[in-house]
Design a protein around this motif. Structure first.
Motif, PDB file in Angstrom:
ATOM      1  N   TYR A  43       0.835  -1.202   0.000  1.00  0.00           N
ATOM      2  CA  TYR A  43       0.000   0.000   0.000  1.00  0.00           C
ATOM      3  C   TYR A  43       0.870   1.253   0.000  1.00  0.00           C
ATOM      4  O   TYR A  43       0.569   2.240  -0.679  1.00  0.00           O
ATOM      5  N   ARG A  44       1.947   1.213   0.756  1.00  0.00           N
ATOM      6  CA  ARG A  44       2.854   2.356   0.789  1.00  0.00           C
ATOM      7  C   ARG A  44       3.578   2.531  -0.537  1.00  0.00           C
ATOM      8  O   ARG A  44       3.834   3.661  -0.964  1.00  0.00           O
ATOM      9  N   GLU A  45       3.913   1.427  -1.180  1.00  0.00           N
ATOM     10  CA  GLU A  45       4.533   1.514  -2.504  1.00  0.00           C
ATOM     11  C   GLU A  45       3.611   2.207  -3.493  1.00  0.00           C
ATOM     12  O   GLU A  45       4.069   3.002  -4.325  1.00  0.00           O
ATOM     13  N   ASN A  46       2.334   1.899  -3.409  1.00  0.00           N
ATOM     14  CA  ASN A  46       1.389   2.533  -4.323  1.00  0.00           C
ATOM     15  C   ASN A  46       1.314   4.034  -4.075  1.00  0.00           C
ATOM     16  O   ASN A  46       1.268   4.834  -5.018  1.00  0.00           O
ATOM     17  N   ARG A  47       1.307   4.442  -2.799  1.00  0.00           N
ATOM     18  CA  ARG A  47       1.257   5.866  -2.480  1.00  0.00           C
ATOM     19  C   ARG A  47       2.544   6.553  -2.920  1.00  0.00           C
ATOM     20  O   ARG A  47       2.521   7.691  -3.413  1.00  0.00           O
ATOM     21  N   ALA A  48       3.678   5.886  -2.739  1.00  0.00           N
ATOM     22  CA  ALA A  48       4.951   6.465  -3.168  1.00  0.00           C
ATOM     23  C   ALA A  48       5.012   6.584  -4.688  1.00  0.00           C
ATOM     24  O   ALA A  48       5.563   7.556  -5.223  1.00  0.00           O
ATOM     25  N   PHE A  49       4.447   5.619  -5.382  1.00  0.00           N
ATOM     26  CA  PHE A  49       4.362   5.679  -6.849  1.00  0.00           C
ATOM     27  C   PHE A  49       3.539   6.882  -7.285  1.00  0.00           C
ATOM     28  O   PHE A  49       3.918   7.604  -8.214  1.00  0.00           O
ATOM     29  N   LEU A  50       2.424   7.131  -6.596  1.00  0.00           N
ATOM     30  CA  LEU A  50       1.606   8.307  -6.892  1.00  0.00           C
ATOM     31  C   LEU A  50       2.426   9.579  -6.696  1.00  0.00           C
ATOM     32  O   LEU A  50       2.412  10.483  -7.538  1.00  0.00           O
ATOM     33  N   ARG A  51       3.136   9.667  -5.584  1.00  0.00           N
ATOM     34  CA  ARG A  51       3.929  10.870  -5.313  1.00  0.00           C
ATOM     35  C   ARG A  51       4.974  11.104  -6.393  1.00  0.00           C
ATOM     36  O   ARG A  51       5.072  12.215  -6.945  1.00  0.00           O
ATOM     37  N   ALA A 224       9.003   6.487 -20.863  1.00  0.00           N
ATOM     38  CA  ALA A 224      10.124   5.900 -20.130  1.00  0.00           C
ATOM     39  C   ALA A 224       9.892   6.055 -18.624  1.00  0.00           C
ATOM     40  O   ALA A 224       9.328   7.059 -18.188  1.00  0.00           O
ATOM     41  N   PRO A 225      10.265   5.042 -17.865  1.00  0.00           N
ATOM     42  CA  PRO A 225      11.056   3.862 -18.196  1.00  0.00           C
ATOM     43  C   PRO A 225      10.218   2.648 -18.608  1.00  0.00           C
ATOM     44  O   PRO A 225      10.681   1.508 -18.483  1.00  0.00           O
ATOM     45  N   GLY A 226       8.996   2.847 -19.067  1.00  0.00           N
ATOM     46  CA  GLY A 226       8.125   1.738 -19.417  1.00  0.00           C
ATOM     47  C   GLY A 226       7.305   1.272 -18.230  1.00  0.00           C
ATOM     48  O   GLY A 226       7.294   1.883 -17.167  1.00  0.00           O
ATOM     49  N   ASP A 232      10.081  -0.489  -8.785  1.00  0.00           N
ATOM     50  CA  ASP A 232      11.142  -0.352  -9.787  1.00  0.00           C
ATOM     51  C   ASP A 232      10.904   0.832 -10.726  1.00  0.00           C
ATOM     52  O   ASP A 232      11.727   1.093 -11.606  1.00  0.00           O
ATOM     53  N   TRP A 233       9.777   1.537 -10.558  1.00  0.00           N
ATOM     54  CA  TRP A 233       9.433   2.624 -11.477  1.00  0.00           C
ATOM     55  C   TRP A 233       9.970   3.942 -10.922  1.00  0.00           C
ATOM     56  O   TRP A 233       9.481   4.466  -9.933  1.00  0.00           O
ATOM     57  N   ARG A 234      10.999   4.480 -11.569  1.00  0.00           N
ATOM     58  CA  ARG A 234      11.624   5.742 -11.148  1.00  0.00           C
ATOM     59  C   ARG A 234      11.838   5.783  -9.635  1.00  0.00           C
ATOM     60  O   ARG A 234      11.361   6.704  -8.950  1.00  0.00           O
ATOM     61  N   PRO A 235      12.557   4.815  -9.085  1.00  0.00           N
ATOM     62  CA  PRO A 235      12.706   4.786  -7.619  1.00  0.00           C
ATOM     63  C   PRO A 235      13.496   5.986  -7.117  1.00  0.00           C
ATOM     64  O   PRO A 235      14.357   6.531  -7.807  1.00  0.00           O
ATOM     65  N   ASP A 236      13.166   6.400  -5.901  1.00  0.00           N
ATOM     66  CA  ASP A 236      13.956   7.445  -5.250  1.00  0.00           C
ATOM     67  C   ASP A 236      15.362   6.917  -4.978  1.00  0.00           C
ATOM     68  O   ASP A 236      15.549   5.711  -4.733  1.00  0.00           O
ATOM     69  N   PRO A 237      16.368   7.795  -4.998  1.00  0.00           N
ATOM     70  CA  PRO A 237      17.742   7.329  -4.726  1.00  0.00           C
ATOM     71  C   PRO A 237      17.875   6.624  -3.385  1.00  0.00           C
ATOM     72  O   PRO A 237      18.633   5.662  -3.254  1.00  0.00           O
ATOM     73  N   GLY A 250       2.557  -1.106 -13.172  1.00  0.00           N
ATOM     74  CA  GLY A 250       1.986   0.050 -13.851  1.00  0.00           C
ATOM     75  C   GLY A 250       3.010   0.957 -14.465  1.00  0.00           C
ATOM     76  O   GLY A 250       4.167   0.598 -14.660  1.00  0.00           O
ATOM     77  N   GLY A 251       2.566   2.171 -14.773  1.00  0.00           N
ATOM     78  CA  GLY A 251       3.440   3.146 -15.405  1.00  0.00           C
ATOM     79  C   GLY A 251       2.657   4.357 -15.857  1.00  0.00           C
ATOM     80  O   GLY A 251       1.521   4.604 -15.402  1.00  0.00           O
ATOM     81  N   LEU A 252       3.237   5.076 -16.802  1.00  0.00           N
ATOM     82  CA  LEU A 252       2.706   6.357 -17.258  1.00  0.00           C
ATOM     83  C   LEU A 252       2.686   6.391 -18.763  1.00  0.00           C
ATOM     84  O   LEU A 252       3.663   6.040 -19.425  1.00  0.00           O
ATOM     85  N   GLY A 253       1.544   6.824 -19.336  1.00  0.00           N
ATOM     86  CA  GLY A 253       1.412   6.971 -20.774  1.00  0.00           C
ATOM     87  C   GLY A 253       0.907   8.369 -21.125  1.00  0.00           C
ATOM     88  O   GLY A 253       0.393   9.075 -20.257  1.00  0.00           O
ATOM     89  N   ARG A 254       1.035   8.734 -22.391  1.00  0.00           N
ATOM     90  CA  ARG A 254       0.642  10.075 -22.824  1.00  0.00           C
ATOM     91  C   ARG A 254       0.040  10.006 -24.219  1.00  0.00           C
ATOM     92  O   ARG A 254       0.586   9.342 -25.109  1.00  0.00           O
ATOM     93  N   THR A 255      -1.080  10.698 -24.404  1.00  0.00           N
ATOM     94  CA  THR A 255      -1.676  10.758 -25.733  1.00  0.00           C
ATOM     95  C   THR A 255      -0.870  11.678 -26.626  1.00  0.00           C
ATOM     96  O   THR A 255      -0.251  12.637 -26.150  1.00  0.00           O
TER      97      THR A 255
END
Length: 256
Positions: A43-51, A224-226, A232-237, A250-255
């Motif tokens: 659940y925390r991973e999902n919130r961090a992904f949103l942030r 990117a990064p897919g 694993d999606w754009r993790p914080d350092p 999941g990830g991010l797409g754009r029209t």
């Protein structure tokens, strides 16, 4: 309103440590954590992904966010993330659960940049044609469509891909789709355990294979990064290793 069975929005709030949940949700969280030790981190991973994603979108110039199946906007919601980066943003939260909407309205009162709409994400016309959307969003400008941990509550018979396509066709070019979704592709045992628990809630789960989740991005070319498991999606350092469960993809797409 059914307060005798745990609801997904309040379960999420309970796992995040929020105060907008009842005993049935806290019991649910306790039993699930006993069955799947460490599941709170999912659940925390999902919130961090949103942030991370909202910060990334703001850096790309996106200022409008439509959060589908948002749950209760506490403990790191989109508008709080946006407010740390910009004064120029708007967020419309959408949830169909009555108490979620009722709890959320007072939390957002006083900020003209944010509102909660009680509506079903499966009805794009009702969402986009609402008075709240008309007041808050400019549909001539790009919108970020947020569907984090939402569509795995939509059964196949309701055609989640068609739902997203309807939003896509109604939004202008340059709009984005941010999506996270439960999958059993890598951790079927843990996924099955989640489904067993949620079957007793008011919101059963419908996990999908990673290939099916990729198909939900039709018309939203993936950036990117897919697509990836969320940790694993754009993790914080400084990001920790995560839950150890690979459940949300999941990830991010754009029209174009």
């Amino acid at each position: 309103m059914d307060i005798d069975r745990p609801a997904a929005a309040r379960i999420y709030d309970a796992f995040l440590g929020g105060g907008h949940n009842f005993g049935v949700e806290r019991d649910f969280a306790e039993h699930l954590a006993r069955d799947l030790p460490g599941v709170t981190e999912v659940y925390r991973e999902n919130r961090a992904f949103l942030r991370r994603s909202v910060e990334h979108l703001l850096a790309r110039g996106v200022r409008q966010f439509l959060d589908l199946g948002s749950g209760i906007p506490t403990i790191g919601p989109a508008h709080e993330v946006a407010a740390r980066r910009s004064r120029d943003f708007r967020v419309l939260y959408v949830d169909n659960e009555p108490l979620t909407a009722a709890h959320s309205k007072p939390l957002l009162a006083g900020d003209p940049r944010v509102d909660m709409l009680r509506a079903d994400l499966r009805d794009p016309d009702a969402v986009l044609g609402s008075a709240e959307a008309a007041q808050l969003l400019d549909l001539r400008e790009p919108v970020a469509l947020l569907a984090t941990a939402a569509l795995h509550f939509v059964p196949d018979g309701d055609r989640p891909a068609a739902i997203l396509a309807a939003y896509r066709d109604a939004l202008p070019a340059g709009s984005h789709l941010l999506l996270s979704h439960l999958t059993g592709s890598r951790a079927p045992t843990a996924t099955n355990a989640l489904c067993r628990h949620y079957a007793a809630s008011s919101d059963p789960l419908f996990p999908r294979a990673t290939g099916e989740i990729e198909g939900l991005f039709d018309g939203f070319p993936v950036l990117a990064p897919g697509l990836a498991y969320l940790a694993d999606w754009r993790p914080d350092p400084e990001q920790r290793a995560g839950s150890g469960y690979r459940l949300l993809f999941g990830g991010l797409g754009r029209t174009r």
